[in-house]
Write an enzyme that holds these catalytic residues in place. Sequence first.
Site, PDB file in Angstrom:
ATOM      1  N   TYR A 581       4.869   8.600  -9.537  1.00 27.30           N
ATOM      2  CA  TYR A 581       3.638   8.426  -8.773  1.00 27.30           C
ATOM      3  C   TYR A 581       2.728   9.631  -8.985  1.00 27.30           C
ATOM      4  O   TYR A 581       3.183  10.777  -9.028  1.00 27.30           O
ATOM      5  CB  TYR A 581       3.949   8.266  -7.282  1.00 27.30           C
ATOM      6  CG  TYR A 581       4.759   7.031  -6.968  1.00 27.30           C
ATOM      7  CD1 TYR A 581       4.153   5.790  -6.871  1.00 27.30           C
ATOM      8  CD2 TYR A 581       6.140   7.108  -6.785  1.00 27.30           C
ATOM      9  CE1 TYR A 581       4.891   4.653  -6.592  1.00 27.30           C
ATOM     10  CE2 TYR A 581       6.883   5.970  -6.505  1.00 27.30           C
ATOM     11  CZ  TYR A 581       6.255   4.744  -6.414  1.00 27.30           C
ATOM     12  OH  TYR A 581       6.987   3.625  -6.148  1.00 27.30           O
ATOM     13  N   TYR A 617      -0.041  -2.311   3.741  1.00 22.99           N
ATOM     14  CA  TYR A 617       0.750  -2.440   2.512  1.00 22.99           C
ATOM     15  C   TYR A 617       1.779  -1.318   2.455  1.00 22.99           C
ATOM     16  O   TYR A 617       1.437  -0.132   2.497  1.00 22.99           O
ATOM     17  CB  TYR A 617      -0.147  -2.388   1.287  1.00 22.99           C
ATOM     18  CG  TYR A 617       0.611  -2.493  -0.016  1.00 22.99           C
ATOM     19  CD1 TYR A 617       1.364  -3.620  -0.309  1.00 22.99           C
ATOM     20  CD2 TYR A 617       0.589  -1.458  -0.951  1.00 22.99           C
ATOM     21  CE1 TYR A 617       2.059  -3.730  -1.493  1.00 22.99           C
ATOM     22  CE2 TYR A 617       1.289  -1.553  -2.140  1.00 22.99           C
ATOM     23  CZ  TYR A 617       2.022  -2.692  -2.405  1.00 22.99           C
ATOM     24  OH  TYR A 617       2.733  -2.791  -3.583  1.00 22.99           O
ATOM     25  N   MET A 619       3.867   0.836   0.363  1.00 20.71           N
ATOM     26  CA  MET A 619       3.952   1.248  -1.039  1.00 20.71           C
ATOM     27  C   MET A 619       5.383   1.608  -1.419  1.00 20.71           C
ATOM     28  O   MET A 619       5.883   1.169  -2.444  1.00 20.71           O
ATOM     29  CB  MET A 619       3.005   2.425  -1.288  1.00 20.71           C
ATOM     30  CG  MET A 619       1.544   2.080  -1.074  1.00 20.71           C
ATOM     31  SD  MET A 619       0.457   3.457  -1.467  1.00 20.71           S
ATOM     32  CE  MET A 619       0.787   4.535  -0.088  1.00 20.71           C
ATOM     33  N   HIS A 656       5.753  -5.294  -2.399  1.00 19.13           N
ATOM     34  CA  HIS A 656       6.322  -5.856  -3.618  1.00 19.13           C
ATOM     35  C   HIS A 656       7.762  -5.373  -3.773  1.00 19.13           C
ATOM     36  O   HIS A 656       8.058  -4.199  -3.510  1.00 19.13           O
ATOM     37  CB  HIS A 656       5.507  -5.451  -4.854  1.00 19.13           C
ATOM     38  CG  HIS A 656       4.184  -6.132  -4.946  1.00 19.13           C
ATOM     39  ND1 HIS A 656       3.041  -5.592  -4.386  1.00 19.13           N
ATOM     40  CD2 HIS A 656       3.819  -7.314  -5.524  1.00 19.13           C
ATOM     41  CE1 HIS A 656       2.022  -6.401  -4.623  1.00 19.13           C
ATOM     42  NE2 HIS A 656       2.459  -7.447  -5.302  1.00 19.13           N
ATOM     43  N   ASN A 661      16.287  -6.986  -7.191  1.00 14.03           N
ATOM     44  CA  ASN A 661      16.735  -6.059  -6.136  1.00 14.03           C
ATOM     45  C   ASN A 661      17.189  -6.879  -4.931  1.00 14.03           C
ATOM     46  O   ASN A 661      16.470  -7.038  -3.933  1.00 14.03           O
ATOM     47  CB  ASN A 661      15.601  -5.105  -5.758  1.00 14.03           C
ATOM     48  CG  ASN A 661      16.092  -3.929  -4.940  1.00 14.03           C
ATOM     49  OD1 ASN A 661      17.206  -3.954  -4.399  1.00 14.03           O
ATOM     50  ND2 ASN A 661      15.277  -2.886  -4.846  1.00 14.03           N
ATOM     51  N   ALA A 664      17.308  -5.045  -1.367  1.00 14.24           N
ATOM     52  CA  ALA A 664      16.022  -4.894  -0.685  1.00 14.24           C
ATOM     53  C   ALA A 664      15.513  -6.232  -0.162  1.00 14.24           C
ATOM     54  O   ALA A 664      14.956  -6.317   0.939  1.00 14.24           O
ATOM     55  CB  ALA A 664      15.009  -4.263  -1.636  1.00 14.24           C
ATOM     56  N   PHE A 667      17.299  -7.128   2.965  1.00 15.79           N
ATOM     57  CA  PHE A 667      16.911  -6.203   4.032  1.00 15.79           C
ATOM     58  C   PHE A 667      15.595  -6.644   4.666  1.00 15.79           C
ATOM     59  O   PHE A 667      15.467  -6.744   5.900  1.00 15.79           O
ATOM     60  CB  PHE A 667      16.791  -4.789   3.471  1.00 15.79           C
ATOM     61  CG  PHE A 667      16.224  -3.785   4.435  1.00 15.79           C
ATOM     62  CD1 PHE A 667      16.990  -3.272   5.469  1.00 15.79           C
ATOM     63  CD2 PHE A 667      14.909  -3.352   4.313  1.00 15.79           C
ATOM     64  CE1 PHE A 667      16.465  -2.344   6.354  1.00 15.79           C
ATOM     65  CE2 PHE A 667      14.381  -2.437   5.189  1.00 15.79           C
ATOM     66  CZ  PHE A 667      15.157  -1.928   6.218  1.00 15.79           C
ATOM     67  N   TYR A 668      14.581  -6.941   3.858  1.00 15.58           N
ATOM     68  CA  TYR A 668      13.273  -7.308   4.401  1.00 15.58           C
ATOM     69  C   TYR A 668      13.285  -8.714   5.016  1.00 15.58           C
ATOM     70  O   TYR A 668      12.584  -8.967   6.003  1.00 15.58           O
ATOM     71  CB  TYR A 668      12.214  -7.206   3.309  1.00 15.58           C
ATOM     72  CG  TYR A 668      11.883  -5.784   2.936  1.00 15.58           C
ATOM     73  CD1 TYR A 668      11.228  -4.945   3.836  1.00 15.58           C
ATOM     74  CD2 TYR A 668      12.228  -5.251   1.695  1.00 15.58           C
ATOM     75  CE1 TYR A 668      10.932  -3.636   3.512  1.00 15.58           C
ATOM     76  CE2 TYR A 668      11.942  -3.944   1.359  1.00 15.58           C
ATOM     77  CZ  TYR A 668      11.288  -3.136   2.278  1.00 15.58           C
ATOM     78  OH  TYR A 668      11.003  -1.845   1.955  1.00 15.58           O
ATOM     79  N   LYS A 669      14.057  -9.642   4.436  1.00 17.78           N
ATOM     80  CA  LYS A 669      14.131 -10.980   5.020  1.00 17.78           C
ATOM     81  C   LYS A 669      14.731 -10.935   6.422  1.00 17.78           C
ATOM     82  O   LYS A 669      14.403 -11.754   7.278  1.00 17.78           O
ATOM     83  CB  LYS A 669      14.959 -11.892   4.109  1.00 17.78           C
ATOM     84  CG  LYS A 669      14.245 -12.298   2.830  1.00 17.78           C
ATOM     85  CD  LYS A 669      15.126 -13.213   1.973  1.00 17.78           C
ATOM     86  CE  LYS A 669      14.400 -13.633   0.709  1.00 17.78           C
ATOM     87  NZ  LYS A 669      15.247 -14.496  -0.149  1.00 17.78           N
ATOM     88  N   LYS A 670      15.618  -9.980   6.666  1.00 13.19           N
ATOM     89  CA  LYS A 670      16.227  -9.834   7.982  1.00 13.19           C
ATOM     90  C   LYS A 670      15.191  -9.496   9.041  1.00 13.19           C
ATOM     91  O   LYS A 670      15.382  -9.773  10.227  1.00 13.19           O
ATOM     92  CB  LYS A 670      17.313  -8.754   7.908  1.00 13.19           C
ATOM     93  CG  LYS A 670      18.120  -8.589   9.183  1.00 13.19           C
ATOM     94  CD  LYS A 670      19.282  -7.650   8.960  1.00 13.19           C
ATOM     95  CE  LYS A 670      18.811  -6.256   8.582  1.00 13.19           C
ATOM     96  NZ  LYS A 670      19.930  -5.286   8.482  1.00 13.19           N
TER      97      LYS A 670
END
Length: 733
Positions: A581, A617, A619, A656, A661, A664, A667-670
């Site tokens: 980055y 968002y 990042m 994104h 992955n 990840a 994790f986010y769907k939870k």
Amino acid sequence: MACAVSNTCSVPLLAVRGPGAVQLVTSPADKADVSKIESFDVENCRLSCFSRTGHQFVISNKEIIQVYCCNTRKILYELSKRRISAIEYSPQDTYLLLFEPFTTVAGEDEKPNLSIYKSSNGELVGSYVQKKQSEWAPIWSHDEVIFGRIQTNQVWFYETPNFERYVNRLSIEGLQVFSMGNSNPPYTIAAFIKGKKGIPDCVRLLTYPDLKSTIASKSFFNFDHVNMKWNFKGSALLVLCSTDMSENSYYGDTMLQHLNRNGDSSNVQLSKSGPVYSMEWSPVADEFCVVYGFMPSKATVFNSKCDIAWELSSGAKNIAYYSFDGIHLALCGFGNVAGNMEIWNMKDRKRISQIDALDTTHFQWCYDNFHFVTATTAPRLRVKNGFKVWRMTGELVYEYKTNENQELWQVLWQPGNYARGQRAPLKSDDGSAPGKPKAAGAYRPPHLRQTTRQAAKLHDEAPAKPVIHQAPRVPKPGGVEELFTGDLEKDKKIKNIHKKLQQIKGLKERLANGDKLEVDQMEKVKHMTNTIAMNSNNNNESKENRAKRKVKRVTIELGDITQHNLKQLKVLNRDVFPVAYNEKFYKDLLGAAYCNDIVVGAVCCRIDLSENRRRLYIMTLGVLAKYRELGLGTLMLEHVFKVCEREGNIDSIYLHVQINNETALSFYKKFGFQIISTAVEYYRRLEPSDAYLLERSLKKTASNEQATSPTTVAQQSSKKAPSVPLSTITDVD
């Protein structure tokens, strides 16, 4: 810049240096008899070497330097130089470099001790004062257009044929070592910068002649030395970091890093703990071999992405040598390890031969890529000096042994392009091939090894007892044998626990019958009962509850991002994420997780006002590997939700995730995120390059249920995103 003279020899020469003379002989691998080409009667010759193409040979003694032409077999010229301690040629053999130790005389100016001559005629073109002997040799580009010399915290770059004054300079405080890759212009420069207290050490990749922009960087702490090696294209670099001594080992710690010109940097993950003995790039392919780990060591071949390509055998090995065509690899165990060698075919990925070469101190591939030489030389070993020439298939074709108490100092092959030698292999007195590993026989005392006498027997041989075959033991129903797993260590623990439980059971029965127990027996019953109850509770406890119990040991505080913790955040992102980055990325940040004032996790977000909506968002959101599964990711994501709730006018949160992955994604769907679409080729430098777009809609509060008009959005977009405090975690134990 091309070399003016090439090597025209059809058969490689072998240079042999000893106390009384230096001799050039024809290749012992050739089918013709070995013949002496030239003998230099030089007493105590200090140095000798071939040029990189093999057309010249240099001999140094106390008074002069002699340069010999291997094509014409004549002395080209002599240089009156004393005390020379190092000799080197430039990459194209255009220049000859000589170095003598730096000395000073009171009242006199410093005298140059590094000299550069034209290799064709011995003309002096440059001379410099070089105080450090460890980094004496200038680093050249492969085309000899530029070369650099290291000074205190600086590197001075010269452009040939101007040797008088440098034309560019790299100046960094703490700069200790630099290297240059074999790439076309713009050239790639690697620099090692030693850090100060609180500031990590660093290896940077830069471009010449800019020298201002950093292509890639890797930071690390508490290492004393670095060894840098480029691949054959000059596009990737291996950095071996080492310490002289550490708390873990008397021999110190090692760590292997990988950097490339694309800006990527990563740790090379080694599957066995212990030191790194050797790292070698393939001369023709973008892969490298690493020999590492406590003995018996492992040898692994990695590809350009630092993934394991294939594992070679484990054993007593500590160094690897690629043949010049890159087809074969020699894995060797020299020095403090027995002289065992394995030759591997890198194309077919199979082992060709195994060879025993005891007391070997030197190894070199012949330039026909079929033979190699092993030697026992002084001062490493002063007895049984000599050398052997082998085929890569394991046959010994030539052996030379010095006389008793005579030393051999150096053996060198002449570089060049040669046809494969055709000498027939030797045979031992018993008809077997020398060097082949033999099965270990019964021990014989030293005084009986050269005789046919038998060792005296301590006891008369008793007749062998008849073997009685017993039926396999059947475990008793309900017995401890039914719990055995087949693992001896685990079964032993199970047996001990079962024994203690039986003792406790007996004590409880005595207590129930009214017997009076001793104080220690009562304590044993009480302790065991509490232990069983605790283990039962732990087994019934869910993984989530255990994670929450661990996280409860820390408290959460809030603070702002400052310049003091921004550097730690950059280091964390370099270690956690495979993407580099830029500085613009760090302007819009949300929070970081701390443990004992060290950043161990971070979440970086920004406000997105596109599509007439106000969205957040994410990042990046990541935690260092050592601190995962402690609920830190959940804490930071919940902190993001609280920030959005406090703002009140955030429509949704999106991010994104790379399509492979799975961790990840789950994790986010939870937390209610859903896959909206797929972004094709979202990651330019990763495989796979596609990414899922995940989004979670937010319910607006009653105070913010008004519709947001385009005019309002335009007004909001002109405002700066609100400053969001840090999420800080400090240990309270």
